[in-house]
Structures are given as C-alpha cells and as structure tokens.
Design a protein around this motif. Sequence first.
Motif, mmCIF file in Angstrom:
data_model
loop_
_atom_site.group_PDB
_atom_site.id
_atom_site.type_symbol
_atom_site.label_atom_id
_atom_site.label_comp_id
_atom_site.label_asym_id
_atom_site.label_seq_id
_atom_site.Cartn_x
_atom_site.Cartn_y
_atom_site.Cartn_z
ATOM 1 N N ARG A 9 -12.659 -21.304 17.380
ATOM 2 C CA ARG A 9 -12.575 -20.002 16.808
ATOM 3 C C ARG A 9 -12.629 -18.875 17.782
ATOM 4 O O ARG A 9 -12.295 -17.767 17.748
ATOM 5 C CB ARG A 9 -14.113 -19.917 16.096
ATOM 6 N N ARG A 10 -13.004 -19.194 19.044
ATOM 7 C CA ARG A 10 -13.312 -18.247 20.325
ATOM 8 C C ARG A 10 -13.107 -18.831 21.654
ATOM 9 O O ARG A 10 -13.042 -20.208 21.802
ATOM 10 C CB ARG A 10 -14.766 -17.541 20.049
ATOM 11 N N ARG A 14 -9.984 -21.635 21.809
ATOM 12 C CA ARG A 14 -8.940 -20.873 20.883
ATOM 13 C C ARG A 14 -7.585 -20.697 21.447
ATOM 14 O O ARG A 14 -6.430 -20.821 20.961
ATOM 15 C CB ARG A 14 -9.422 -19.642 20.508
ATOM 16 N N LEU A 31 -14.696 -26.600 13.403
ATOM 17 C CA LEU A 31 -15.342 -25.463 13.063
ATOM 18 C C LEU A 31 -16.429 -25.529 12.386
ATOM 19 O O LEU A 31 -16.877 -26.821 11.594
ATOM 20 C CB LEU A 31 -14.572 -24.740 12.055
ATOM 21 N N ARG A 32 -17.581 -24.612 12.677
ATOM 22 C CA ARG A 32 -18.942 -24.889 11.785
ATOM 23 C C ARG A 32 -18.646 -24.734 10.285
ATOM 24 O O ARG A 32 -17.593 -24.160 9.851
ATOM 25 C CB ARG A 32 -19.758 -23.778 12.210
ATOM 26 N N GLY A 34 -18.415 -23.583 6.759
ATOM 27 C CA GLY A 34 -18.289 -22.373 6.293
ATOM 28 C C GLY A 34 -17.644 -21.228 6.948
ATOM 29 O O GLY A 34 -17.157 -20.279 6.861
ATOM 30 N N SER A 35 -17.148 -21.875 8.374
ATOM 31 C CA SER A 35 -16.346 -21.052 9.240
ATOM 32 C C SER A 35 -14.892 -21.230 9.224
ATOM 33 O O SER A 35 -14.489 -22.485 8.748
ATOM 34 C CB SER A 35 -17.000 -21.312 10.582
ATOM 35 N N THR A 36 -14.337 -20.148 9.237
ATOM 36 C CA THR A 36 -12.680 -20.213 9.210
ATOM 37 C C THR A 36 -12.043 -19.722 10.480
ATOM 38 O O THR A 36 -12.693 -18.960 11.279
ATOM 39 C CB THR A 36 -12.059 -19.741 8.057
ATOM 40 N N ALA A 37 -10.604 -20.242 10.717
ATOM 41 C CA ALA A 37 -9.939 -19.471 11.748
ATOM 42 C C ALA A 37 -8.591 -19.368 11.109
ATOM 43 O O ALA A 37 -7.714 -19.724 11.265
ATOM 44 C CB ALA A 37 -9.663 -20.562 12.918
ATOM 45 N N SER A 45 -8.736 -28.922 9.306
ATOM 46 C CA SER A 45 -10.202 -28.485 9.723
ATOM 47 C C SER A 45 -11.008 -29.561 9.703
ATOM 48 O O SER A 45 -10.889 -30.158 8.862
ATOM 49 C CB SER A 45 -10.680 -27.191 9.178
ATOM 50 N N HIS A 47 -15.061 -29.681 9.302
ATOM 51 C CA HIS A 47 -16.223 -28.754 9.642
ATOM 52 C C HIS A 47 -17.473 -29.554 9.763
ATOM 53 O O HIS A 47 -17.885 -30.493 9.133
ATOM 54 C CB HIS A 47 -16.183 -28.254 8.061
ATOM 55 N N ASP A 49 -21.333 -28.989 12.366
ATOM 56 C CA ASP A 49 -22.071 -28.185 13.168
ATOM 57 C C ASP A 49 -22.372 -29.152 14.338
ATOM 58 O O ASP A 49 -22.956 -30.288 14.037
ATOM 59 C CB ASP A 49 -23.678 -27.928 12.496
#
Length: 227
Positions: A9-10, A14, A31-32, A34-37, A45, A47, A49
């Motif tokens: 994501r960053r 990324r 990705l965490r 609930g998180s999207t890119a 993806s 998902h 944590d």
Amino acid sequence: MKFVITGVRRGIGRLVAERLIADGHQVYGVLRPGSTADDLDLAGSVHADLAEPGSLPAATSDLTRSIDRLDGLVHSAGIIGRTLLAENSPADMQAIFDVNVLAGAELVRCLLPQLRHAAGTVVLVNSTSGLSAGPPLSAYGTSKYALRGYAEALRAEEPRLRVTSIFPSRTATDMQRELRAIEQGEFVAEDYLRPSTVADLIIQALLLPDDAVLTDVVVRPRARPRS
Ligand SMILES: NC(=O)c1ccc[n+]([C@@H]2O[C@H](COP(=O)([O-])OP(=O)(O)OC[C@H]3O[C@@H](n4cnc5c(N)ncnc54)[C@H](OP(=O)(O)O)[C@@H]3O)[C@@H](O)[C@H]2O)c1
C-alpha cells in the motif's frame, strides 16, 4: 511471472509492485483486512494483519489453491515499534518481531510448495540496522538481526530457492518520517535513498539471470556534492 509482496500500500513495497505490474508481471499483494490498493492492478490480494502471523495459513489458503508456482516473494512490510530496549516489554518486542520477522517467515512457509516449484526468489527487506543495531532503533535493529539470521538459515535449508537480504540505509518514506519525528529532526528527502532506488535493487534480485543469486545487498545514500 508471479510475485507476492507485503507492504504494497505504501513505501518501498508499493514501488516494487507498481514496477512489476508495469512490466506485465502478476502481483499478489498482502494488505491489512479491509484495506485496499484500488489504484494498483493486483492479480489478487491476501488480506492479513501481519501483526498476527498465525493468521497467514488461513489468509493464504485461496492463493495457495489457485497458483501452483510462485517466482518471487518480497517481505517489505515493517514497523519501527517502540524504540529503546528499556521501553520494550516482551509484548512490545513480540509486536515488532511479529511484523518484521515472523510474518515473513510464515508467509514463506505457507508458500513454500509454490516457491520450490518455481525455484523462486525470496527477498527480505532488512535494514542497515540489521548490520549494526543500537539506539534509537534498538528493538527494530534486534528484529532485523533476527531477519538476517532467518535469511541465512532459509538459504541453507532450501537450496532450490534464491534468498536475498537487502540492507537499505535511510530511505525517504513514511517510515523515515516517523524516525525523524522520534529523533526530533528535519525530514530532508534528498539526504536519504529514494524508495525507487531500493525498489529497483529488489527487482534486480528477483529477475537476476538464473545462474546467480544476490545474497546480501547493502545500499546507502552517496554523499551529496558540496555546493
Ligand atoms: N524507510 C527507511 O528508512 C528504511 C530503511 C531501511 C529499511 N527499511 C525497511 O524497508 C521496508 C519497507 O519500509 P518502508 O520505508 O516502505 O515503510 P512504510 O512506508 O512505513 O510502509 C510500511 C508498509 O508495511 C505495511 N505494514 C506495516 N504493518 C503491517 C501489518 N501489521 N499488516 C500488514 N501490513 C503492514 C504497511 O501497510 P499500511 O499501509 O496498511 O500501513 C505499509 O504498506 C521495511 O521492512 C523497513 O524496515 C526502511
């Protein structure tokens, strides 16, 4: 080729994802929940944590069912956590190790059949703190030493895989902003490595001709010429 990348994501992760996708590769991002890119054209993806490495077998089960080979895995996600050893309870230390070390190790373990099948490359984004630990990043540095040891052990245990540790010095991302805030210093992007430079090195390690492996890559900013 197919790649799995954490921290998409960053920051550095990324940029690695963007560049591989632009070159036509299939990138699966971690990705965490609930998180999207949305602006990244990911092939898929996972998902999870990464502070809960034990969740990774379930989180990766769809992926491991759908792909039978994986050309590369990049563990770029990382956290600074609490800084000094004197401030770190076992739980604090565990939180740093979970993201920086154990999540990467568990992801490799979950994807080992696919990595073995492709004779894939594992890139572990370490840090110069993994070569020389101390304040203010004492706990972080301790975790990066563990990540370095993990890389060496994985390389010895899985001779079909290529395992690369990359040790960047200060790099101009959000993590460096966080560190400069801890140090109560100014963030001067030009004094640090560009994240794109680190991303390029990671991609070189992933796409290196198959007769070679980049085992340990140390990269530091070159001195700026005095004006
Ligand atoms: N920046 C530097 O100066 C520097 C220097 C040497 C080494 N490194 C290493 O380079 C790697 C990348 O750092 P960066 O500078 O790109 O950092 P960054 O910009 O802070 O990005 C960190 C990435 O890790 C992800 N992440 C953190 N905790 C997570 C969790 N619990 N679950 C899932 N994802 C999680 C973040 O996801 P979200 O976006 O969802 O938060 C983010 O995508 C790290 O391993 C770091 O230790 C950085």
